[in-house]
Design a protein around this motif. Structure first.
Motif, PDB file in Angstrom:
ATOM      1  N   GLN A   1       0.828  -1.207   0.000  1.00  7.88           N
ATOM      2  CA  GLN A   1       0.000   0.000   0.000  1.00  7.88           C
ATOM      3  C   GLN A   1       0.864   1.259   0.000  1.00  7.88           C
ATOM      4  N   LEU A   2       1.940   1.217   0.755  1.00  6.04           N
ATOM      5  CA  LEU A   2       2.826   2.374   0.816  1.00  6.04           C
ATOM      6  C   LEU A   2       3.477   2.637  -0.536  1.00  6.04           C
ATOM      7  N   MET A   3       3.871   1.591  -1.235  1.00  7.51           N
ATOM      8  CA  MET A   3       4.463   1.775  -2.556  1.00  7.51           C
ATOM      9  C   MET A   3       3.458   2.393  -3.532  1.00  7.51           C
ATOM     10  N   LEU A   4       2.206   1.951  -3.469  1.00  6.57           N
ATOM     11  CA  LEU A   4       1.172   2.535  -4.341  1.00  6.57           C
ATOM     12  C   LEU A   4       0.954   4.011  -4.032  1.00  6.57           C
ATOM     13  N   MET A   5       0.919   4.359  -2.756  1.00  4.92           N
ATOM     14  CA  MET A   5       0.704   5.759  -2.387  1.00  4.92           C
ATOM     15  C   MET A   5       1.887   6.623  -2.809  1.00  4.92           C
ATOM     16  N   GLU A   6       3.086   6.105  -2.692  1.00  5.26           N
ATOM     17  CA  GLU A   6       4.251   6.886  -3.108  1.00  5.26           C
ATOM     18  C   GLU A   6       4.261   7.074  -4.623  1.00  5.26           C
ATOM     19  N   ASP A   7       3.885   6.034  -5.373  1.00  3.05           N
ATOM     20  CA  ASP A   7       3.814   6.192  -6.831  1.00  3.05           C
ATOM     21  C   ASP A   7       2.731   7.197  -7.228  1.00  3.05           C
TER      22      ASP A   7
ATOM     23  N   LYS B   1       3.302   4.657   6.648  1.00  8.50           N
ATOM     24  CA  LYS B   1       4.665   4.456   7.121  1.00  8.50           C
ATOM     25  C   LYS B   1       4.684   4.128   8.608  1.00  8.50           C
ATOM     26  N   HIS B   2       3.846   4.781   9.398  1.00  6.48           N
ATOM     27  CA  HIS B   2       3.769   4.485  10.825  1.00  6.48           C
ATOM     28  C   HIS B   2       3.273   3.057  11.052  1.00  6.48           C
ATOM     29  N   LYS B   3       2.317   2.624  10.243  1.00 10.96           N
ATOM     30  CA  LYS B   3       1.843   1.247  10.383  1.00 10.96           C
ATOM     31  C   LYS B   3       2.948   0.244  10.062  1.00 10.96           C
ATOM     32  N   MET B   4       3.739   0.531   9.049  1.00  5.84           N
ATOM     33  CA  MET B   4       4.827  -0.375   8.691  1.00  5.84           C
ATOM     34  C   MET B   4       5.902  -0.403   9.776  1.00  5.84           C
TER      35      MET B   4
ATOM     36  N   ASP C   1      -2.452  16.786  -0.732  1.00  7.44           N
ATOM     37  CA  ASP C   1      -2.174  16.500   0.676  1.00  7.44           C
ATOM     38  C   ASP C   1      -2.067  14.993   0.925  1.00  7.44           C
ATOM     39  N   GLY C   2      -1.640  14.248  -0.093  1.00  7.19           N
ATOM     40  CA  GLY C   2      -1.528  12.798   0.056  1.00  7.19           C
ATOM     41  C   GLY C   2      -0.370  12.360   0.939  1.00  7.19           C
ATOM     42  N   THR C   3       0.521  13.294   1.312  1.00  2.00           N
ATOM     43  CA  THR C   3       1.632  12.921   2.191  1.00  2.00           C
ATOM     44  C   THR C   3       1.139  12.466   3.562  1.00  2.00           C
ATOM     45  N   GLN C   4      -0.001  12.953   3.998  1.00  4.56           N
ATOM     46  CA  GLN C   4      -0.541  12.478   5.277  1.00  4.56           C
ATOM     47  C   GLN C   4      -0.897  10.998   5.208  1.00  4.56           C
ATOM     48  N   ASP C   5      -1.431  10.568   4.085  1.00  2.93           N
ATOM     49  CA  ASP C   5      -1.722   9.145   3.924  1.00  2.93           C
ATOM     50  C   ASP C   5      -0.442   8.320   3.914  1.00  2.93           C
TER      51      ASP C   5
ATOM     52  N   MET D   1       1.715   9.689  -5.476  1.00  2.00           N
ATOM     53  CA  MET D   1       2.210  11.025  -5.125  1.00  2.00           C
ATOM     54  C   MET D   1       3.160  11.538  -6.200  1.00  2.00           C
ATOM     55  N   LEU D   2       4.065  10.687  -6.667  1.00  2.00           N
ATOM     56  CA  LEU D   2       5.015  11.119  -7.685  1.00  2.00           C
ATOM     57  C   LEU D   2       4.307  11.466  -8.986  1.00  2.00           C
ATOM     58  N   ILE D   3       3.344  10.642  -9.360  1.00  2.00           N
ATOM     59  CA  ILE D   3       2.613  10.919 -10.606  1.00  2.00           C
ATOM     60  C   ILE D   3       1.868  12.247 -10.502  1.00  2.00           C
TER      61      ILE D   3
END
Length: 613
Positions: A245-251, A347-350, A338-342, A253-255
């Protein structure tokens, strides 16, 4: 005739559930190298093979196939673990776990070996530090075990020399097989497939599979979930879903940053009195004049569609009509994101799944003052300790194979204990504080005479009667050792060899008593105490009533208590002693007159008549 070779005996030894040896009396020591007591095995555990139960049709009579099901599931998991190891946070977490698990103690040792037999301790010290080199290899072994949940070591064993080498095996190539022998449910073996992932591929060089016995393989496995039996669950497994999930959110964000963030301009062009059918042509001419020529491939004449720059850089051109609407240019603000909050939430969960203190994973400031990482978080210390217990169990198996190959049997085979360094000093501090509080309470109870010692032993310290009676006997032995040390330091005497004690209060009291009692005599005085030392002569205690006495001439003061003597009439006629002596001499001369010898006296002694012829 039964086969009594070393490897056959090793196979029988490790084909049982646990190794049990009598260590003296009614005491038994159990070595559970396969940790059967904790999780059981495939034959007795009803929670095994989650993959099979989820994918097998209801009512199907298909038999359990560990090779097919486990290999299919393991390859999927291992591919995820490989991707997770490329993440900087997870890679750092694995390194931190391996470093904290193999920390050195105050003596600089990674592994502490305890044994009542010095020979056993030296043999294991040589095995782990000289042959296996655990100081260098153990962190890597633990990191691979935490990454995949399993780690395999093939042991090279020879008779009379024991384990002389170990070879790490790939987790992709080894299959653990249990329950293959109906007559021996505890029999375990390992199938080694050198083809690994290429076993099902075509046009590949096939290599033959071979079997390894249980005593030949040390299987390090994290047994934290029985659903993964007979394999272990990786330390990264709780963070696997969150990592995706974290990898999807980071991608995402970059897009969004790349495609939506740039600002654009809006051109409002006043077309004035231009006919409607000519507005589109007019706008196209205006854009072509103001914009750069689009990139065209010179070879093919086509646009480069791999990256369409129009999505980012092309502005908006809007025609307006009317005398009051002049041509103007406005700037369109880039879209806020504001997707950095997600991302921070995931990241905290991981990090929570990794169980490592956040400051060290994020390399925050202000954490250098801590003595150890485990001292920051007691939960992390417990996690490291659980991993250490698993590693110690498998190292014990290697030690058993080594000792048995060198001829150790019976209680000598299990007369050792392996311990890795405790990762946190919090455990030691808590233990010290607990013992300090219990000791203070017990001392207060005994001082006030509220309870007996036995009651304090049972209720304050939680000892059984056998345990505290054993402690009492041990305290007597400690007192004897203390007395022996004092005799050696103060008197130069070893009571264990001489059988005598010197210089104790009892010895000194007996010494003075023997001197006063003449019936005992000087023969009872210990050797060395009857020698005369130079200096002033020792005053004897028996000279009572004299100046040489230890109690003075008149210890009771009788001289002052005697009444004065009454004088008699005759006391005045006394003469001095000197005059008495002179009178006695004069009277003696008068009484005893001397006779003079003469020659004329024929009857005297000098008469010549007395001369013989």
């Amino acid at each position: 005739m039964a086969d009594t070779s070393l490897f056959t005996r090793l196979q029988r030894l490790f084909s049982s559930d646990v190794i049990i040896r009598n260590v003296g009396g009614k005491q038994l020591k159990v070595m559970d190298t396969g940790r059967i007591q904790k999780y059981g095995n495939l034959a007795t555990n009803s929670l095994y093979d989650r993959f099979t139960r989820l994918h097998k049709p209801v009512g199907s009579s298909l038999q359990y196939n560990p090779t097919l099901n486990y290999q299919s599931m393991r390859l999927q998991l291992y591919s995820d673990y490989e991707a997770m190891d490329h993440d900087p946070i997870i890679a750092a977490a694995l390194d931190i776990i391996s470093d904290e698990t193999t920390a050195r103690n105050e003596y600089g040792d990674v592994l502490n070996i305890n044994s009542s037999d010095e020979n056993v301790r030296k043999v294991l010290q040589n095995l782990f530090y000289d042959v296996l080199n655990v100081e260098f290899n153990l962190p890597t072994w633990i990191r691979n075990m935490c990454k995949y949940g399993d780690f395999y070591l093939k042991m090279e064993v020879s008779e009379k020399f024991g384990v002389y080498n170990v070879i790490p095996l790939s987790v992709y190539e080894v299959v653990r097989e249990e329950g293959t022998d109906p007559e021996n449910p505890s029999y375990t073996r390992f199938s080694m497939d050198p083809n690994g992932l290429a076993s099902g591929a075509t046009n590949t060089i096939r290599r033959d599979m071979f079997q390894l016995e249980n005593y030949e393989v040390a299987h390090f496995r994290l047994l934290t979930d029985s659903n993964y039996l007979p394999y272990g669950r990786a330390f990264l497994e709780p963070a696997r879903k969150v990592f995706k999930q974290l990898m999807l959110m980071e991608d995402a964000m970059l897009i969004h940053r790349i495609m939506r963030a740039p600002e654009k301009r809006t051109f409002y062009v006043n077309v004035g009195a231009i006919p409607p059918e000519q507005v589109e042509q007019f706008m196209a001419e205006t854009v072509n004049k103001m914009k750069k020529t689009p990139y065209i491939d010179q070879n093919t004449g086509d646009y480069n569609l791999k990256y369409n720059m129009q999505n980012i850089t092309e502005d908006f051109y809007i025609p307006v009509r009317g005398n009051d609407n002049s041509t103007r240019i406005e700037t369109t603000k880039g879209l806020d994101y504001d997707g950095t909050q997600d991302i921070e939430y995931l990241k905290h969960k991981m990090m929570a799944a990794l169980k490592i203190p956040k400051p060290f994973l994020g390399y925050e400031e202000g954490v250098e003052g801590k003595s150890t990482l485990a001292s920051m978080d007691i939960r992390f210390a417990r996690t490291v300790e659980r991993i250490q217990r698993i590693v110690e169990s498998e190292l014990t198996k290697i030690a058993l194979v080594h000792l048995y190959s060198q001829g150790f049997e019976d209680k000598d085979l299990v007369d050792f204990k392996l311990e890795l360094t405790v990762p946190s000093i919090i455990y030691e501090q808590e233990k010290i504080e607990l013992y300090t509080a219990k000791t203070a309470v017990a001392g207060d109870m005994l001082e006030r005479k509220l309870f007996s010692k036995d009651w304090v032993y049972e209720n304050v310290f939680g000892l059984s009667p056998d345990q505290y009676n054993e402690q009492k006997d041990t305290m007597l032995k400690d007192a004897m050792d203390t007395f022996r040390i004092n005799q050696l330091e103060n008197e130069g005497n070893d009571p264990a060899e001489s059988g005598m004690s010197y210089g104790t209060p009892h010895d000194l009291a007996s010494l003075y008593g023997n001197k006063r009692d003449k019936a005992v005599g000087p023969a009872q005085i210990p050797t060395g105490y009857d020698e005369k030392e130079p200096g002033r002569p020792v005053e004897k205690p028996q000279n009572y009533g004299s100046d040489q006495s230890n109690f003075s001439r008149d210890p009771l003061g009788k001289g002052g208590l005697t009444p004065d003597r009454v004088e008699k009439p005759s006391d005045g006629n006394r003469i001095s002693t000197f005059e008495v002596k002179n009178l006695k001499k004069s009277l003696q001369k008068a009484l005893n007159k001397k006779q003079i010898l003469k020659e004329e006296n024929e009857s005297g002694l000098l008469s010549e008549k007395n001369i013989k012829s």
